[in-house]
Design a protein around this motif. Structure first.
Motif, PDB file in Angstrom:
ATOM      1  N   THR A  97     -11.315   6.158 -47.123  1.00  0.00           N
ATOM      2  CA  THR A  97     -10.586   7.341 -47.584  1.00  0.00           C
ATOM      3  C   THR A  97     -11.472   8.585 -47.652  1.00  0.00           C
ATOM      4  OG1 THR A  97     -10.991   6.550 -49.835  1.00  0.00           O
ATOM      5  CG2 THR A  97      -8.773   6.170 -48.921  1.00  0.00           C
ATOM      6  N   ALA A  98     -12.790   8.417 -47.506  1.00  0.00           N
ATOM      7  CA  ALA A  98     -13.679   9.579 -47.534  1.00  0.00           C
ATOM      8  C   ALA A  98     -13.529  10.345 -46.222  1.00  0.00           C
ATOM      9  CB  ALA A  98     -15.125   9.115 -47.702  1.00  0.00           C
ATOM     10  N   THR A  99     -13.355  11.645 -46.287  1.00  0.00           N
ATOM     11  CA  THR A  99     -13.212  12.442 -45.065  1.00  0.00           C
ATOM     12  C   THR A  99     -14.177  13.638 -45.074  1.00  0.00           C
ATOM     13  OG1 THR A  99     -11.443  13.682 -46.117  1.00  0.00           O
ATOM     14  CG2 THR A  99     -10.784  11.927 -44.570  1.00  0.00           C
ATOM     15  N   PRO A 100     -14.529  14.190 -43.927  1.00  0.00           N
ATOM     16  CA  PRO A 100     -14.289  13.614 -42.606  1.00  0.00           C
ATOM     17  C   PRO A 100     -15.096  12.330 -42.424  1.00  0.00           C
ATOM     18  CG  PRO A 100     -15.726  15.536 -42.449  1.00  0.00           C
ATOM     19  CD  PRO A 100     -15.305  15.458 -43.862  1.00  0.00           C
ATOM     20  N   PHE A 101     -14.622  11.467 -41.503  1.00  0.00           N
ATOM     21  CA  PHE A 101     -15.282  10.170 -41.305  1.00  0.00           C
ATOM     22  C   PHE A 101     -16.696  10.368 -40.754  1.00  0.00           C
ATOM     23  CE2 PHE A 101     -10.927   8.094 -40.074  1.00  0.00           C
ATOM     24  CZ  PHE A 101     -10.473   8.270 -41.373  1.00  0.00           C
ATOM     25  N   SER A 102     -17.654   9.809 -41.474  1.00  0.00           N
ATOM     26  CA  SER A 102     -19.048   9.928 -41.035  1.00  0.00           C
ATOM     27  C   SER A 102     -19.543   8.537 -40.614  1.00  0.00           C
ATOM     28  CB  SER A 102     -19.895  10.463 -42.193  1.00  0.00           C
ATOM     29  OG  SER A 102     -21.195   9.923 -42.127  1.00  0.00           O
ATOM     30  N   GLU A 103     -20.491   8.523 -39.707  1.00  0.00           N
ATOM     31  CA  GLU A 103     -21.070   7.258 -39.247  1.00  0.00           C
ATOM     32  C   GLU A 103     -21.695   6.482 -40.405  1.00  0.00           C
ATOM     33  OE1 GLU A 103     -21.485  10.182 -37.862  1.00  0.00           O
ATOM     34  OE2 GLU A 103     -21.269  10.073 -35.684  1.00  0.00           O
ATOM     35  N   LEU A 104     -21.958   7.203 -41.519  1.00  0.00           N
ATOM     36  CA  LEU A 104     -22.582   6.543 -42.670  1.00  0.00           C
ATOM     37  C   LEU A 104     -21.542   5.892 -43.596  1.00  0.00           C
ATOM     38  CD1 LEU A 104     -25.175   9.369 -43.457  1.00  0.00           C
ATOM     39  CD2 LEU A 104     -25.526   7.292 -42.108  1.00  0.00           C
ATOM     40  N   HIS A 105     -20.253   6.169 -43.352  1.00  0.00           N
ATOM     41  CA  HIS A 105     -19.212   5.588 -44.209  1.00  0.00           C
ATOM     42  C   HIS A 105     -19.004   4.108 -43.896  1.00  0.00           C
ATOM     43  CE1 HIS A 105     -17.212   9.796 -44.938  1.00  0.00           C
ATOM     44  NE2 HIS A 105     -18.321   9.611 -45.640  1.00  0.00           N
ATOM     45  N   ARG A 106     -18.381   3.405 -44.855  1.00  0.00           N
ATOM     46  CA  ARG A 106     -18.159   1.977 -44.638  1.00  0.00           C
ATOM     47  C   ARG A 106     -17.060   1.745 -43.582  1.00  0.00           C
ATOM     48  NH1 ARG A 106     -15.523  -0.389 -50.193  1.00  0.00           N
ATOM     49  NH2 ARG A 106     -15.299  -2.227 -48.866  1.00  0.00           N
ATOM     50  N   THR A 107     -17.229   0.674 -42.840  1.00  0.00           N
ATOM     51  CA  THR A 107     -16.277   0.330 -41.772  1.00  0.00           C
ATOM     52  C   THR A 107     -15.924  -1.160 -41.854  1.00  0.00           C
ATOM     53  OG1 THR A 107     -18.132  -0.051 -40.282  1.00  0.00           O
ATOM     54  CG2 THR A 107     -17.076   2.106 -40.135  1.00  0.00           C
ATOM     55  N   ASP A 108     -15.828  -1.656 -43.084  1.00  0.00           N
ATOM     56  CA  ASP A 108     -15.584  -3.099 -43.227  1.00  0.00           C
ATOM     57  C   ASP A 108     -14.148  -3.402 -43.669  1.00  0.00           C
ATOM     58  OD1 ASP A 108     -15.888  -1.936 -45.665  1.00  0.00           O
ATOM     59  OD2 ASP A 108     -17.280  -3.425 -46.489  1.00  0.00           O
ATOM     60  N   MET A 149     -23.572  14.361 -36.035  1.00  0.00           N
ATOM     61  CA  MET A 149     -24.619  13.530 -35.410  1.00  0.00           C
ATOM     62  C   MET A 149     -24.557  13.601 -33.882  1.00  0.00           C
ATOM     63  SD  MET A 149     -25.053  10.211 -37.854  1.00  0.00           S
ATOM     64  CE  MET A 149     -25.737   9.142 -36.632  1.00  0.00           C
ATOM     65  N   ALA A 150     -23.347  13.581 -33.343  1.00  0.00           N
ATOM     66  CA  ALA A 150     -23.189  13.673 -31.875  1.00  0.00           C
ATOM     67  C   ALA A 150     -23.631  15.047 -31.386  1.00  0.00           C
ATOM     68  CB  ALA A 150     -21.746  13.393 -31.480  1.00  0.00           C
ATOM     69  N   GLU A 151     -23.350  16.072 -32.195  1.00  0.00           N
ATOM     70  CA  GLU A 151     -23.788  17.431 -31.806  1.00  0.00           C
ATOM     71  C   GLU A 151     -25.312  17.503 -31.768  1.00  0.00           C
ATOM     72  OE1 GLU A 151     -20.057  20.120 -33.505  1.00  0.00           O
ATOM     73  OE2 GLU A 151     -21.864  19.912 -34.718  1.00  0.00           O
ATOM     74  N   ARG A 152     -25.922  16.933 -32.773  1.00  0.00           N
ATOM     75  CA  ARG A 152     -27.394  16.997 -32.891  1.00  0.00           C
ATOM     76  C   ARG A 152     -28.079  16.172 -31.794  1.00  0.00           C
ATOM     77  NH1 ARG A 152     -29.196  13.660 -37.709  1.00  0.00           N
ATOM     78  NH2 ARG A 152     -29.106  12.088 -36.083  1.00  0.00           N
ATOM     79  N   ASP A 153     -27.588  14.948 -31.552  1.00  0.00           N
ATOM     80  CA  ASP A 153     -28.315  14.025 -30.649  1.00  0.00           C
ATOM     81  C   ASP A 153     -27.822  14.031 -29.204  1.00  0.00           C
ATOM     82  OD1 ASP A 153     -29.575  13.371 -32.966  1.00  0.00           O
ATOM     83  OD2 ASP A 153     -28.732  11.357 -33.130  1.00  0.00           O
ATOM     84  N   LEU A 154     -26.524  14.306 -29.006  1.00  0.00           N
ATOM     85  CA  LEU A 154     -25.966  14.163 -27.652  1.00  0.00           C
ATOM     86  C   LEU A 154     -25.605  15.498 -27.025  1.00  0.00           C
ATOM     87  CD1 LEU A 154     -23.395  11.260 -28.358  1.00  0.00           C
ATOM     88  CD2 LEU A 154     -25.855  11.066 -27.930  1.00  0.00           C
ATOM     89  N   GLY A 155     -25.764  16.579 -27.767  1.00  0.00           N
ATOM     90  CA  GLY A 155     -25.346  17.883 -27.254  1.00  0.00           C
ATOM     91  C   GLY A 155     -23.830  17.968 -27.161  1.00  0.00           C
ATOM     92  N   TYR A 156     -23.145  17.174 -28.000  1.00  0.00           N
ATOM     93  CA  TYR A 156     -21.681  17.123 -27.971  1.00  0.00           C
ATOM     94  C   TYR A 156     -21.073  18.362 -28.607  1.00  0.00           C
ATOM     95  CZ  TYR A 156     -16.963  15.496 -29.166  1.00  0.00           C
ATOM     96  OH  TYR A 156     -15.602  15.356 -29.303  1.00  0.00           O
ATOM     97  N   VAL A 182     -24.790   4.725 -32.977  1.00  0.00           N
ATOM     98  CA  VAL A 182     -23.325   4.825 -32.988  1.00  0.00           C
ATOM     99  C   VAL A 182     -22.938   6.255 -33.354  1.00  0.00           C
ATOM    100  CG1 VAL A 182     -22.967   4.023 -35.384  1.00  0.00           C
ATOM    101  CG2 VAL A 182     -21.197   3.627 -33.674  1.00  0.00           C
ATOM    102  N   TYR A 183     -21.961   6.816 -32.618  1.00  0.00           N
ATOM    103  CA  TYR A 183     -21.563   8.215 -32.833  1.00  0.00           C
ATOM    104  C   TYR A 183     -20.044   8.370 -32.838  1.00  0.00           C
ATOM    105  CZ  TYR A 183     -26.367   9.350 -31.573  1.00  0.00           C
ATOM    106  OH  TYR A 183     -27.743   9.418 -31.537  1.00  0.00           O
ATOM    107  N   ASN A 184     -19.578   9.310 -33.646  1.00  0.00           N
ATOM    108  CA  ASN A 184     -18.182   9.748 -33.581  1.00  0.00           C
ATOM    109  C   ASN A 184     -18.026  10.735 -32.430  1.00  0.00           C
ATOM    110  OD1 ASN A 184     -17.514   8.397 -35.931  1.00  0.00           O
ATOM    111  ND2 ASN A 184     -17.775  10.200 -37.254  1.00  0.00           N
ATOM    112  N   LEU A 185     -17.010  10.552 -31.607  1.00  0.00           N
ATOM    113  CA  LEU A 185     -16.646  11.599 -30.648  1.00  0.00           C
ATOM    114  C   LEU A 185     -15.217  12.019 -30.970  1.00  0.00           C
ATOM    115  CD1 LEU A 185     -18.080  10.420 -27.171  1.00  0.00           C
ATOM    116  CD2 LEU A 185     -19.132  11.921 -28.883  1.00  0.00           C
ATOM    117  N   GLY A 186     -15.083  12.987 -31.849  1.00  0.00           N
ATOM    118  CA  GLY A 186     -13.764  13.459 -32.267  1.00  0.00           C
ATOM    119  C   GLY A 186     -13.651  14.950 -32.100  1.00  0.00           C
TER     120      GLY A 186
END
Ligand SMILES: O=C(O)[C@H]1O[C@H](OP(=O)(O)OP(=O)(O)OC[C@H]2O[C@@H](n3ccc(=O)[nH]c3=O)[C@H](O)[C@@H]2O)[C@H](O)[C@@H](O)[C@H]1O
Length: 449
Positions: free
Chosen positions: A238-249, A407-414, A359-363
């Motif tokens: 329920t935490a937004t926006p979804f971050s790669e550090l949030h739980r995914t279980d 994270m994708a912006e920083r590492d992938l130039g997204y 692992v990265y979000n692409l949104g």
């Protein structure tokens, strides 16, 4: 003194008889040894047969070898879709980069929506690309064939085959030392998982393992792997926006659970074998050449054909929202991930040192209510939808998605540069043209038949 030989007639006869007796007895001996020899052969054959009949594993082994040989022959003969010298030449040609230090990429799911766009983008900038796709009928295979023709016109070969076919994967990685694998082949769709759960396990779990097995143990050098995970792994987060550090279980659908399993499997192969692996969590990707099973695509179809559409909303009346992400932006993220992927460290199933695991979000970082998406489509298509607002059923859907893409912006130039109205405009233009051309072709075919 020795007495001279008896030359009388009787003595001569006796010597002759004795000679004949010796010859005859020699003949008898050689005939009986031949008989003995033959008997030995018959006995040996009988023994072998008896042994074989009483040793099923031996027979199984020979049967297995024959099967393995014949499937290898299948791989290499020209009467199948892959194998043979001409096929290998084609694979190598497609895989050869046109630019210095270009990548050599195996794209699985290449005739899929994201696979086609990424393959084209890689080829256009001079990388070598070989596609792999099983052309299954989850949605209209003729659309996948049309994408294959498009790729073929741009010099990209798409091999007809399944990621679970490890012989084929082994063969491909033998023929070309791929620097990267862009693994996009998967069973997609959140709601379909309730109708056909097994297909998700087969493609998203078993297929991923098959690919990583071959990449880790057989390929030399091991390629770096970039693969498609999903925004759905955030599940009931329920935490937004979804971050790669949030739980995914807490996945809400089996689709999400298989993608989450994929992330865990990626960790294992990185840890044991030193495979460099990057997972990309795609957020509801849309655009030209898209997937007909997705809402925006099927809604366009239903609006134009006057069929009713079900627009989901939450029980409390709030809107269901998605972080719709335009395909070109996702392609930028995929290529950024390939370009920044470090080499795998192992070879032949042996890890030589720690390897990259990401692992990265692409949104799009800008969620939009589904009802608004329908409104944009109505405007673009010049026709009102027959909307039926329905409370979100228990179908695995989550109420909203919203990506944090820092994270994708920083590492992938997204960069997410396309808003929904702009992206849907491009989709609608393609949609109308594509199906117009198709119905004209069908009409021509019917007229000439
Ligand atoms: O991000 C992902 O990882 C996933 O994105 C996509 O899943 P979703 O976000 O569910 O996209 P999609 O089906 O287009 O539904 C869009 C919206 O329309 C709503 N929706 C849907 C159907 C319907 O009849 N009515 C409706 O309101 C529905 O409730 C939803 O809010 C991919 O399909 C999936 O493979 C995966 O990649």
């Amino acid at each position: 003194m020795a007495s001279p030989p008896d030359t009388s007639k009787a003595a001569k006869l006796e010597r002759c008889n004795s000679y004949l007796r010796r010859v005859n007895s020699a003949k008898i001996i050689s005939a009986s040894s031949r008989l003995l020899f033959r008997a030995c052969i018959v006995a040996t054959v009988a023994l072998i047969l008896l042994f074989a009949l009483h040793c099923p594993p031996l027979l199984l082994l020979s049967h297995y070898s024959a099967a393995a040989r014949s499937s290898h022959r299948g791989l290499l003969s020209s009467d199948v879709t892959y194998g043979g010298a001409a096929w290998e030449r084609e694979v190598r040609r497609s895989a050869t980069p046109r630019r210095r230090s270009g990548l050599t990429v195996l794209v699985t799911g290449a005739a899929g929506f994201v696979g086609t766009h990424c393959s084209l983008a890689l080829k256009k900038r001079g990388d070598g690309v070989v596609g792999l796709d099983n052309f299954n009928s989850y949605y209209d295979p003729s659309l996948k064939r049309a994408r294959q023709s498009l790729l073929s016109r741009h010099g990209v070969l798409v091999v007809d085959g399944d990621i679970n076919d490890t012989l084929l994967l082994t063969k491909l990685l033998d023929v070309v030392p791929f620097s990267h694998v862009l693994h996009l082949a998967a069973q997609a769709g959140v709601r379909y998982a309730m109708r056909n759960p097994q297909s998700y396990v087969t493609s998203n779990v078993a297929g991923l393992v098959a690919l990583l097995e071959v990449a880790a143990k057989h390929a030399d050098p091991q390629p770096a792997v970039v693969w498609a995970s999903s925004s759905s792994v955030y599940g009931l987060n329920t935490a937004t926006p979804f971050s790669e550090l949030h739980r995914t279980d807490r996945p809400a659908s089996l689709y999400a659970a298989t993608k989450k399993a994929g992330e865990a499997i990626a960790h294992t192969y990185n840890h044991i074998y030193g495979l460099s692996i990057t997972g990309l969590r795609f957020f509801t990707v849309y655009g030209p050449w898209g997937r007909p099973d997705m809402a925006y695509f099927s809604f366009a179809n239903y609006i134009l054909s006057g069929k009713p559409i079900a627009v989901f909303r939450m029980q409390d009346g709030t809107a269901v929202q998605r972080d719709f992400t335009y395909i070109d932006d996702v392609v930028t993220g995929c290529l950024g991930a390939l370009d920044t992927a470090e080499r795998s460290t192992g070879s032949g199933g042996k890890k030589r040192g720690p390897a990259q695991l990401r692992v990265y979000n692409l949104g799009n970082a800008s969620p939009v209510p589904v009802a608004k998406m329908v409104g944009i489509l109505e405007e673009l298509l010049g026709k009102k939808a027959r909307k039926q607002v329905v409370t979100l059923p228990q179908n695995g859907d989550v109420p909203y998605t919203h990506a944090n893409v820092s994270m994708a912006e920083r590492d992938l130039g997204y960069r997410a540069t396309t808003d929904l109205a702009t992206g849907l405009k491009k989709f609608a233009r393609w949609y109308v043209e594509y199906y117009d051309r198709r119905s004209k072709k069908e009409a021509e075919g019917a007229a000439s038949a």
